[in-house]
Design a protein around this motif. Sequence first.
Motif, PDB file in Angstrom:
ATOM      1  N   ASP A 323       0.455  -0.941   0.206  1.00  0.00           N
ATOM      2  CA  ASP A 323      -0.028  -0.077  -0.288  1.00  0.00           C
ATOM      3  C   ASP A 323       1.191   1.392   0.468  1.00  0.00           C
ATOM      4  OD1 ASP A 323      -2.059  -1.932  -0.050  1.00  0.00           O
ATOM      5  OD2 ASP A 323      -2.471  -1.371   2.408  1.00  0.00           O
ATOM      6  N   THR A 324       0.919   2.477  -0.312  1.00  0.00           N
ATOM      7  CA  THR A 324       0.921   3.630  -0.635  1.00  0.00           C
ATOM      8  C   THR A 324       1.362   4.058   0.697  1.00  0.00           C
ATOM      9  OG1 THR A 324       0.090   3.530  -3.260  1.00  0.00           O
ATOM     10  CG2 THR A 324       1.346   5.795  -1.870  1.00  0.00           C
ATOM     11  N   ASP A 325       2.694   4.761   0.684  1.00  0.00           N
ATOM     12  CA  ASP A 325       2.914   5.328   1.949  1.00  0.00           C
ATOM     13  C   ASP A 325       2.423   6.855   1.419  1.00  0.00           C
ATOM     14  OD1 ASP A 325       3.775   6.595   4.369  1.00  0.00           O
ATOM     15  OD2 ASP A 325       6.044   5.529   4.462  1.00  0.00           O
ATOM     16  N   PHE A 326       0.999   7.354   1.992  1.00  0.00           N
ATOM     17  CA  PHE A 326       1.300   8.707   1.930  1.00  0.00           C
ATOM     18  C   PHE A 326       1.004   9.733   3.998  1.00  0.00           C
ATOM     19  CE2 PHE A 326      -2.171   7.007  -0.739  1.00  0.00           C
ATOM     20  CZ  PHE A 326      -1.833   7.611  -2.092  1.00  0.00           C
ATOM     21  N   THR A 327       2.389   9.094   4.161  1.00  0.00           N
ATOM     22  CA  THR A 327       2.148   9.238   5.298  1.00  0.00           C
ATOM     23  C   THR A 327       2.834  10.912   5.132  1.00  0.00           C
ATOM     24  OG1 THR A 327       3.098   7.375   6.344  1.00  0.00           O
ATOM     25  CG2 THR A 327       3.661   9.613   7.641  1.00  0.00           C
ATOM     26  N   ASP A 328       3.719  11.965   4.178  1.00  0.00           N
ATOM     27  CA  ASP A 328       4.340  12.870   4.112  1.00  0.00           C
ATOM     28  C   ASP A 328       2.560  13.845   3.255  1.00  0.00           C
ATOM     29  OD1 ASP A 328       6.234  12.310   5.548  1.00  0.00           O
ATOM     30  OD2 ASP A 328       7.655  11.742   3.768  1.00  0.00           O
ATOM     31  N   CYS A 329       2.172  13.628   2.964  1.00  0.00           N
ATOM     32  CA  CYS A 329       0.953  13.799   1.359  1.00  0.00           C
ATOM     33  C   CYS A 329       0.412  14.226   2.462  1.00  0.00           C
ATOM     34  CB  CYS A 329       0.689  13.198   0.748  1.00  0.00           C
ATOM     35  SG  CYS A 329       1.711  12.463  -0.433  1.00  0.00           S
ATOM     36  N   PRO A 330      -0.493  15.898   1.833  1.00  0.00           N
ATOM     37  CA  PRO A 330      -1.990  16.245   2.489  1.00  0.00           C
ATOM     38  C   PRO A 330      -2.832  15.647   2.330  1.00  0.00           C
ATOM     39  CG  PRO A 330      -0.924  17.683   1.630  1.00  0.00           C
ATOM     40  CD  PRO A 330       0.317  16.663   1.645  1.00  0.00           C
ATOM     41  N   SER A 331      -4.017  15.809   2.871  1.00  0.00           N
ATOM     42  CA  SER A 331      -5.423  15.159   2.182  1.00  0.00           C
ATOM     43  C   SER A 331      -5.965  16.042   1.035  1.00  0.00           C
ATOM     44  CB  SER A 331      -6.238  14.594   3.328  1.00  0.00           C
ATOM     45  OG  SER A 331      -6.921  15.158   4.207  1.00  0.00           O
ATOM     46  N   ALA A 332      -7.449  15.376   0.856  1.00  0.00           N
ATOM     47  CA  ALA A 332      -8.224  16.191   0.078  1.00  0.00           C
ATOM     48  C   ALA A 332      -8.470  17.022   0.777  1.00  0.00           C
ATOM     49  CB  ALA A 332      -9.012  15.695  -1.381  1.00  0.00           C
ATOM     50  N   ALA A 333      -9.018  16.688   1.759  1.00  0.00           N
ATOM     51  CA  ALA A 333      -9.135  17.942   3.090  1.00  0.00           C
ATOM     52  C   ALA A 333      -8.476  18.690   3.776  1.00  0.00           C
ATOM     53  CB  ALA A 333     -10.738  17.192   4.183  1.00  0.00           C
ATOM     54  N   GLU A 334      -8.118  18.248   3.800  1.00  0.00           N
ATOM     55  CA  GLU A 334      -7.052  18.947   4.685  1.00  0.00           C
ATOM     56  C   GLU A 334      -6.809  20.801   4.595  1.00  0.00           C
ATOM     57  OE1 GLU A 334      -2.292  18.966   5.807  1.00  0.00           O
ATOM     58  OE2 GLU A 334      -3.231  17.644   5.824  1.00  0.00           O
ATOM     59  N   GLU A 335      -6.958  20.839   3.875  1.00  0.00           N
ATOM     60  CA  GLU A 335      -6.582  22.700   3.820  1.00  0.00           C
ATOM     61  C   GLU A 335      -7.846  23.315   4.393  1.00  0.00           C
ATOM     62  OE1 GLU A 335      -6.200  26.574   0.928  1.00  0.00           O
ATOM     63  OE2 GLU A 335      -5.676  24.484  -0.125  1.00  0.00           O
ATOM     64  N   GLU A 336      -8.975  21.918   3.974  1.00  0.00           N
ATOM     65  CA  GLU A 336     -10.173  22.869   4.558  1.00  0.00           C
ATOM     66  C   GLU A 336     -10.505  22.932   6.533  1.00  0.00           C
ATOM     67  OE1 GLU A 336     -14.168  22.723   1.769  1.00  0.00           O
ATOM     68  OE2 GLU A 336     -12.962  20.436   1.556  1.00  0.00           O
ATOM     69  N   LEU A 337     -10.263  21.442   6.537  1.00  0.00           N
ATOM     70  CA  LEU A 337      -9.942  21.156   7.856  1.00  0.00           C
ATOM     71  C   LEU A 337      -9.090  22.416   8.698  1.00  0.00           C
ATOM     72  CD1 LEU A 337     -10.355  17.595   8.212  1.00  0.00           C
ATOM     73  CD2 LEU A 337     -11.675  18.704   8.780  1.00  0.00           C
ATOM     74  N   LYS A 338      -8.329  22.724   8.098  1.00  0.00           N
ATOM     75  CA  LYS A 338      -7.490  23.694   8.721  1.00  0.00           C
ATOM     76  C   LYS A 338      -7.684  24.770   9.028  1.00  0.00           C
ATOM     77  CE  LYS A 338      -2.675  25.200   8.502  1.00  0.00           C
ATOM     78  NZ  LYS A 338      -1.868  25.912   9.033  1.00  0.00           N
ATOM     79  N   SER A 339      -8.241  25.720   8.065  1.00  0.00           N
ATOM     80  CA  SER A 339      -9.109  26.909   7.963  1.00  0.00           C
ATOM     81  C   SER A 339     -10.019  26.557   9.705  1.00  0.00           C
ATOM     82  CB  SER A 339      -9.852  26.886   6.944  1.00  0.00           C
ATOM     83  OG  SER A 339     -10.525  28.584   6.752  1.00  0.00           O
ATOM     84  N   ILE A 340     -10.590  25.472   9.678  1.00  0.00           N
ATOM     85  CA  ILE A 340     -11.276  25.843  10.529  1.00  0.00           C
ATOM     86  C   ILE A 340     -10.767  25.528  11.699  1.00  0.00           C
ATOM     87  CG2 ILE A 340     -13.548  24.034  12.500  1.00  0.00           C
ATOM     88  CD1 ILE A 340     -14.045  23.136   8.769  1.00  0.00           C
ATOM     89  N   ASP A 341      -9.504  24.686  12.133  1.00  0.00           N
ATOM     90  CA  ASP A 341      -8.895  23.885  13.052  1.00  0.00           C
ATOM     91  C   ASP A 341      -8.082  25.770  13.877  1.00  0.00           C
ATOM     92  OD1 ASP A 341      -8.623  22.807  15.142  1.00  0.00           O
ATOM     93  OD2 ASP A 341      -5.629  21.805  14.071  1.00  0.00           O
ATOM     94  N   ASP A 342      -7.738  26.642  12.752  1.00  0.00           N
ATOM     95  CA  ASP A 342      -7.515  27.741  13.223  1.00  0.00           C
ATOM     96  C   ASP A 342      -8.246  28.847  13.762  1.00  0.00           C
ATOM     97  OD1 ASP A 342      -4.660  27.974  12.097  1.00  0.00           O
ATOM     98  OD2 ASP A 342      -5.841  28.238  10.139  1.00  0.00           O
ATOM     99  N   GLN A 343      -9.081  28.415  13.560  1.00  0.00           N
ATOM    100  CA  GLN A 343     -10.876  29.379  14.007  1.00  0.00           C
ATOM    101  C   GLN A 343     -11.403  28.711  15.316  1.00  0.00           C
ATOM    102  OE1 GLN A 343     -14.156  29.871  11.164  1.00  0.00           O
ATOM    103  NE2 GLN A 343     -13.470  29.060  10.054  1.00  0.00           N
TER     104      GLN A 343
END
Length: 390
Positions: A323-343
Motif C-alpha cells: 500500500d502507498t505510503d502517504f505519511t507526508d502527503c496532505p489530504s484533499a480535505a486538509e486545507e478546509e479542516l486547517k481553516s476550521i482548526d485555526d478558527q
Amino acid sequence: WYYDDENIDRRAGGFNIRFRSPEEYKIADCGDYKQFQKKSLPKEQEKVWFIEKRGYRTIVYCNGKQVLDITASHETCDDSVVSWYEYWGREAVYFRLVSEEGEPDNSFKFYYIAGWNKVKVGEAIPHNLEKSPLEIMALDDLERLQDDNNYKKNIRVQFKDSKLAYAGGIHIIFFESTIQVEIKSCRSGTFNVTLPPDHELFTSKRRAVRTRITKISGYNPRIILHLDNEEVTKFKNISLDNSDCLKVWRKDVRKVTFLADDTASDSYRSYQLACGSTTESSPVYGDYNWPETKPTGVVKQPCQYSNKNEASKYCLDTGIYRDTDFTDCPSAAEEELKSIDDQMENLTVTNQEDISDELNKVTNESGNKMSSEDVKTSSKNHRKLSSRNF
C-alpha cells in the motif's frame, strides 16, 4: 485480525464473520456484529469468501457475489469505539485467522492469497518458465497424514514445450528432516537437502510451503529451487551435464502439468519478478501512476495536494506493490479542516454555531476525502464544540 508488523503486536483492524442463521459480520475495532443485508448471501452451503481491505474500506464477496462494501469512519463505527482510527489507520501487512476468543480458527477448509490458481491434475497449464518462475503452494493432506503411515508430501510437475513435447520435470519429496529433489532426465539430478530438525520447514506449524522453481535458460540451462524464499539448491551444485539431459532442458517450457501422484500441490501462480505499472485513485490523496519497479525497490512521486512532499510505494520481493505510503502527503480535505482548526483557536459563544455548521458541512461532504489525522482533528473539534468549554 490484521497487523502492521510480523510480530503481530499491533492490530490494524480486522473482519469477523459469525456463522449462524442468519450470518453476521463485524468490522473489528470499529463496532459490534451486524447482519448482512437480507437475501444478499448465496444459498449454497459451502461458501468461498473473498475479503479485500483498501485502507479503511472493506469489500466482501461470497461465492463471487459482492455482499458488503463498508468504510470504517466516525459514522459507521460505534461511539463506544473511540480509537477506531488508530487501528484502521495502520497499514495491514500480516493477518491471522482467529476465533472470538483469540485462538486459531479452524473453521475454514483453506485460505488463499489473491493471485493463486487452483491446481488441476493432468491439465497442461500455459506457463512460460523461460520468463517467469513457477511458484507452488504445497499443503499437507492432513487426513492422509493421520491415516497413512507411508504418506509423504511430494510435488510432481512436468514441463512441455509449445508442441507439448516433454521438456523436463521436477519431483520433490518432503521427509521428516530431509528434502529429496529430483531433476528429471538428468544423471546427477537427484540430491538430498538436509536441514536442522528444528528448521521451520519441518515443524508442525509448517503445513504450507511455498515452492519456487526458476529456470535460467541458455545452452547450459540451470535450475534454482526456493522453499519459502530460501534457496535450497545452494546446498548442491545441479549439473545438467549429460546429452539427454541437456536435450530435454534446452527446450523452451510453455506448459506445466501437475501429475496424478502429486500429493501436495494445491495452488500455483506465476512468480512476478517486478511490480507491474499501475494506476491508483485515492479519494483522500489523489491520483497516481506508478511505473514498473524491481522487487525491493521504492518509487516516489510528488503528493497531488503538495509538491513539496512525496508519496512512496515499495515493491515486495514477490513482485507485488505494498500500500502507498502517504505519511507526508496532505489530504484533499486538509486545507478546509486547517481553516476550521485555526478558527477553533478563537472559539467564542458568538461564532460557535457558524464554526459548527462549517465543520459539519466539511465532514458530511468531504468525509471520504479525510485521512486518519483529519478524522482525529475533526473528532476533537466536534467534542470541543459539544462541550461548550471556552
